[in-house]
Design a protein around this motif. Structure first.
Motif, mmCIF file in Angstrom:
data_model
loop_
_atom_site.group_PDB
_atom_site.id
_atom_site.type_symbol
_atom_site.label_atom_id
_atom_site.label_comp_id
_atom_site.label_asym_id
_atom_site.label_seq_id
_atom_site.Cartn_x
_atom_site.Cartn_y
_atom_site.Cartn_z
ATOM 1 N N VAL A 88 -52.581 -9.988 -50.607
ATOM 2 C CA VAL A 88 -52.332 -11.167 -48.383
ATOM 3 C C VAL A 88 -51.160 -10.184 -48.556
ATOM 4 C CG1 VAL A 88 -52.902 -13.079 -47.103
ATOM 5 C CG2 VAL A 88 -53.658 -13.161 -49.283
ATOM 6 N N PHE A 89 -52.389 -9.889 -46.871
ATOM 7 C CA PHE A 89 -51.113 -8.495 -46.282
ATOM 8 C C PHE A 89 -50.612 -9.190 -44.924
ATOM 9 C CE2 PHE A 89 -52.294 -6.096 -50.027
ATOM 10 C CZ PHE A 89 -51.117 -5.158 -50.383
ATOM 11 N N PRO A 90 -49.646 -9.663 -44.871
ATOM 12 C CA PRO A 90 -49.718 -9.800 -43.276
ATOM 13 C C PRO A 90 -50.057 -8.751 -42.292
ATOM 14 C CG PRO A 90 -47.793 -10.170 -43.673
ATOM 15 C CD PRO A 90 -48.357 -9.949 -45.509
ATOM 16 N N LEU A 91 -50.701 -8.753 -40.976
ATOM 17 C CA LEU A 91 -50.569 -7.197 -40.691
ATOM 18 C C LEU A 91 -51.106 -7.842 -38.994
ATOM 19 C CD1 LEU A 91 -52.910 -4.960 -42.557
ATOM 20 C CD2 LEU A 91 -50.723 -4.670 -42.657
ATOM 21 N N ASN A 92 -50.938 -6.689 -38.343
ATOM 22 C CA ASN A 92 -51.059 -6.629 -36.834
ATOM 23 C C ASN A 92 -51.804 -6.005 -36.574
ATOM 24 O OD1 ASN A 92 -47.675 -5.997 -36.736
ATOM 25 N ND2 ASN A 92 -48.049 -7.396 -35.404
ATOM 26 N N TYR A 93 -52.765 -5.924 -35.591
ATOM 27 C CA TYR A 93 -54.122 -5.203 -35.698
ATOM 28 C C TYR A 93 -54.023 -5.341 -34.187
ATOM 29 C CZ TYR A 93 -56.025 -9.703 -34.545
ATOM 30 O OH TYR A 93 -55.704 -10.710 -33.762
ATOM 31 N N LEU A 94 -55.257 -4.801 -33.519
ATOM 32 C CA LEU A 94 -56.141 -4.452 -32.546
ATOM 33 C C LEU A 94 -57.814 -4.241 -32.681
ATOM 34 C CD1 LEU A 94 -57.537 -1.197 -31.729
ATOM 35 C CD2 LEU A 94 -55.131 -0.871 -30.909
ATOM 36 N N VAL A 95 -59.047 -5.138 -31.861
ATOM 37 C CA VAL A 95 -59.770 -5.317 -31.458
ATOM 38 C C VAL A 95 -60.347 -4.156 -30.410
ATOM 39 C CG1 VAL A 95 -61.768 -5.865 -31.485
ATOM 40 C CG2 VAL A 95 -59.921 -7.439 -32.409
ATOM 41 N N HIS A 96 -61.819 -3.452 -31.077
ATOM 42 C CA HIS A 96 -61.934 -2.245 -30.560
ATOM 43 C C HIS A 96 -63.851 -2.069 -30.873
ATOM 44 C CE1 HIS A 96 -63.048 1.169 -28.133
ATOM 45 N NE2 HIS A 96 -62.708 2.385 -28.538
ATOM 46 N N GLU A 97 -64.652 -2.687 -29.479
ATOM 47 C CA GLU A 97 -65.519 -1.897 -29.866
ATOM 48 C C GLU A 97 -66.273 -2.571 -31.228
ATOM 49 O OE1 GLU A 97 -67.191 1.797 -29.856
ATOM 50 O OE2 GLU A 97 -66.600 2.042 -27.672
ATOM 51 N N GLY A 98 -65.873 -4.401 -31.731
ATOM 52 C CA GLY A 98 -66.832 -4.759 -32.231
ATOM 53 C C GLY A 98 -65.357 -4.900 -34.031
ATOM 54 N N SER A 99 -64.755 -3.864 -34.153
ATOM 55 C CA SER A 99 -63.912 -3.955 -35.474
ATOM 56 C C SER A 99 -62.468 -3.893 -34.856
ATOM 57 C CB SER A 99 -64.108 -1.803 -36.032
ATOM 58 O OG SER A 99 -65.949 -1.606 -35.973
ATOM 59 N N LEU A 100 -62.161 -4.368 -35.951
ATOM 60 C CA LEU A 100 -60.669 -4.359 -36.161
ATOM 61 C C LEU A 100 -59.731 -3.346 -36.407
ATOM 62 C CD1 LEU A 100 -61.446 -7.182 -36.015
ATOM 63 C CD2 LEU A 100 -59.278 -7.844 -37.497
ATOM 64 N N TYR A 101 -58.858 -2.996 -35.903
ATOM 65 C CA TYR A 101 -57.950 -1.699 -36.893
ATOM 66 C C TYR A 101 -56.561 -1.765 -36.650
ATOM 67 C CZ TYR A 101 -62.062 0.531 -34.916
ATOM 68 O OH TYR A 101 -63.378 1.312 -34.285
ATOM 69 N N VAL A 102 -55.875 -1.223 -37.861
ATOM 70 C CA VAL A 102 -54.479 -1.483 -38.539
ATOM 71 C C VAL A 102 -54.445 -0.678 -39.084
ATOM 72 C CG1 VAL A 102 -55.179 -4.050 -39.129
ATOM 73 C CG2 VAL A 102 -55.393 -2.278 -40.639
ATOM 74 N N ARG A 103 -53.084 -0.702 -38.933
ATOM 75 C CA ARG A 103 -51.803 0.639 -39.048
ATOM 76 C C ARG A 103 -51.628 0.257 -40.309
ATOM 77 N NH1 ARG A 103 -48.560 3.790 -34.110
ATOM 78 N NH2 ARG A 103 -48.008 5.173 -35.976
ATOM 79 N N SER A 104 -51.336 1.129 -41.617
ATOM 80 C CA SER A 104 -50.980 0.627 -42.985
ATOM 81 C C SER A 104 -49.885 2.396 -43.361
ATOM 82 C CB SER A 104 -51.549 0.834 -43.854
ATOM 83 O OG SER A 104 -51.307 0.190 -45.230
ATOM 84 N N ALA A 105 -48.552 1.605 -44.585
ATOM 85 C CA ALA A 105 -47.429 2.866 -45.612
ATOM 86 C C ALA A 105 -48.500 3.038 -46.484
ATOM 87 C CB ALA A 105 -46.618 1.966 -45.242
ATOM 88 N N PRO A 106 -47.880 4.141 -46.940
ATOM 89 C CA PRO A 106 -49.155 4.603 -48.461
ATOM 90 C C PRO A 106 -48.658 2.912 -49.025
ATOM 91 C CG PRO A 106 -48.126 6.354 -47.414
ATOM 92 C CD PRO A 106 -47.568 5.253 -47.208
ATOM 93 N N GLY A 107 -49.083 2.704 -49.944
ATOM 94 C CA GLY A 107 -48.597 2.149 -50.871
ATOM 95 C C GLY A 107 -50.092 1.023 -52.014
ATOM 96 N N ALA A 108 -49.993 -0.083 -52.096
ATOM 97 C CA ALA A 108 -50.481 -0.996 -53.034
ATOM 98 C C ALA A 108 -51.742 -0.748 -52.333
ATOM 99 C CB ALA A 108 -50.128 -2.032 -53.697
ATOM 100 N N LYS A 109 -51.788 -1.775 -51.253
ATOM 101 C CA LYS A 109 -52.607 -1.753 -50.190
ATOM 102 C C LYS A 109 -53.601 -0.396 -50.399
ATOM 103 C CE LYS A 109 -51.682 -3.086 -46.146
ATOM 104 N NZ LYS A 109 -50.282 -2.238 -46.640
ATOM 105 N N LEU A 110 -53.396 0.046 -49.848
ATOM 106 C CA LEU A 110 -54.525 1.630 -49.955
ATOM 107 C C LEU A 110 -55.305 2.157 -50.835
ATOM 108 C CD1 LEU A 110 -52.581 4.690 -47.654
ATOM 109 C CD2 LEU A 110 -54.095 2.590 -46.652
ATOM 110 N N ARG A 111 -54.080 1.976 -52.231
ATOM 111 C CA ARG A 111 -54.361 2.224 -53.228
ATOM 112 C C ARG A 111 -56.208 1.006 -54.044
ATOM 113 N NH1 ARG A 111 -49.600 3.195 -55.156
ATOM 114 N NH2 ARG A 111 -49.503 1.141 -55.628
ATOM 115 N N SER A 112 -55.666 -0.279 -53.621
ATOM 116 C CA SER A 112 -56.477 -1.711 -52.947
ATOM 117 C C SER A 112 -57.714 -1.096 -53.050
ATOM 118 C CB SER A 112 -55.985 -2.712 -52.832
ATOM 119 O OG SER A 112 -54.739 -3.079 -54.042
ATOM 120 N N LEU A 113 -58.144 -0.652 -51.442
ATOM 121 C CA LEU A 113 -59.094 -0.795 -50.813
ATOM 122 C C LEU A 113 -59.609 1.292 -51.383
ATOM 123 C CD1 LEU A 113 -57.586 -1.122 -47.123
ATOM 124 C CD2 LEU A 113 -59.000 -2.827 -48.129
ATOM 125 N N VAL A 114 -59.513 1.299 -51.686
ATOM 126 C CA VAL A 114 -60.281 2.757 -52.112
ATOM 127 C C VAL A 114 -61.477 1.958 -53.309
ATOM 128 C CG1 VAL A 114 -60.212 5.060 -53.821
ATOM 129 C CG2 VAL A 114 -58.433 4.609 -51.864
#
Length: 202
Positions: free
Chosen positions: A56-82
């Motif tokens: 689990v990762f706490p993240l700031n986010y925003l909503v735009h046209e029915g989707s959520l958007y977040v920013r991420s640094a390189p690391g385990a989160k991005l590797r997991s999502l791939v």
């Protein structure tokens, strides 16, 4: 090891567990869920890690046209999502009247085009973390569900408790209200979520 306890503590033998609505847990409609999400800015992203375990990762986010958007640094989160793009995202909060929680389930993808990144507004998203975040993710929901229950309530008495469960208190409280909207009021305070006492081995 065989459990020889005929009535383990996690099973309430006095009666079937009451439905959520019967103890004051209210389902939040989809439109109201989105209003709560849009009025908040911090959530928790649940992913399946590359080692197969949840994270689990706490993240700031925003909503735009029915989707959520977040920013991420390189690391385990991005590797997991791939490897495992299916995610859950939870947002919660508390008002004078209610505790509430909204859960989004869907897919997360990395954004690769400058036009899509700029159009989403994610470049203006401010993160509470000081780490540089130059990767942008879009979360596309499949389901959006939410629940809430009253603030300051205590668990109702168990069936084997000598004390009677009190009548529901009549109160006047404001519902949760996103920014820029006029609050409305309710006169019926929901009952809390019940909790069973831990088994002591006796």
């Amino acid at each position: 090891m065989v459990n020889d306890d005929p009535a383990p503590s996690y099973r309430d033998t006095s009666a079937a567990a009451p439905a959520a609505a019967a103890v004051g847990v209210e389902e939040i409609g989809t439109a109201a869920c989105w209003r709560l999400i849009e009025a908040s800015s911090l959530g928790r992203l649940a992913v399946q890690n590359v080692d197969g375990h949840p994270d689990v990762f706490p993240l700031n986010y925003l909503v735009h046209e029915g989707s959520l958007y977040v920013r991420s640094a390189p690391g385990a989160k991005l590797r997991s999502l791939v490897a495992h793009p299916e995610v859950a995202f939870e947002v919660d909060g508390i008002t004078d009247a209610f505790h509430w929680s909204v859960v989004i389930r869907g897919r997360a993808t990395r954004m690769n085009t400058d036009a899509a990144i700029a159009a989403s507004g994610v470049l203006q998203l401010i993160s509470s973390s000081p780490t540089a975040k130059h990767n942008y993710l879009r979360l596309v929901p499949d389901t959006v569900t939410g629940r809430r229950f009253a603030v300051g309530s205590s668990a109702p008495a168990r069936a084997d408790d000598a004390r009677a469960t009190p009548e529901r208190e009549i109160v006047t409280e404001e519902h949760v209200t996103p920014r820029g909207r006029t609050p409305h009021r309710t006169a019926d305070k929901p009952q809390p979520i019940p909790h069973l006492r831990p088994w002591t081995g006796g």
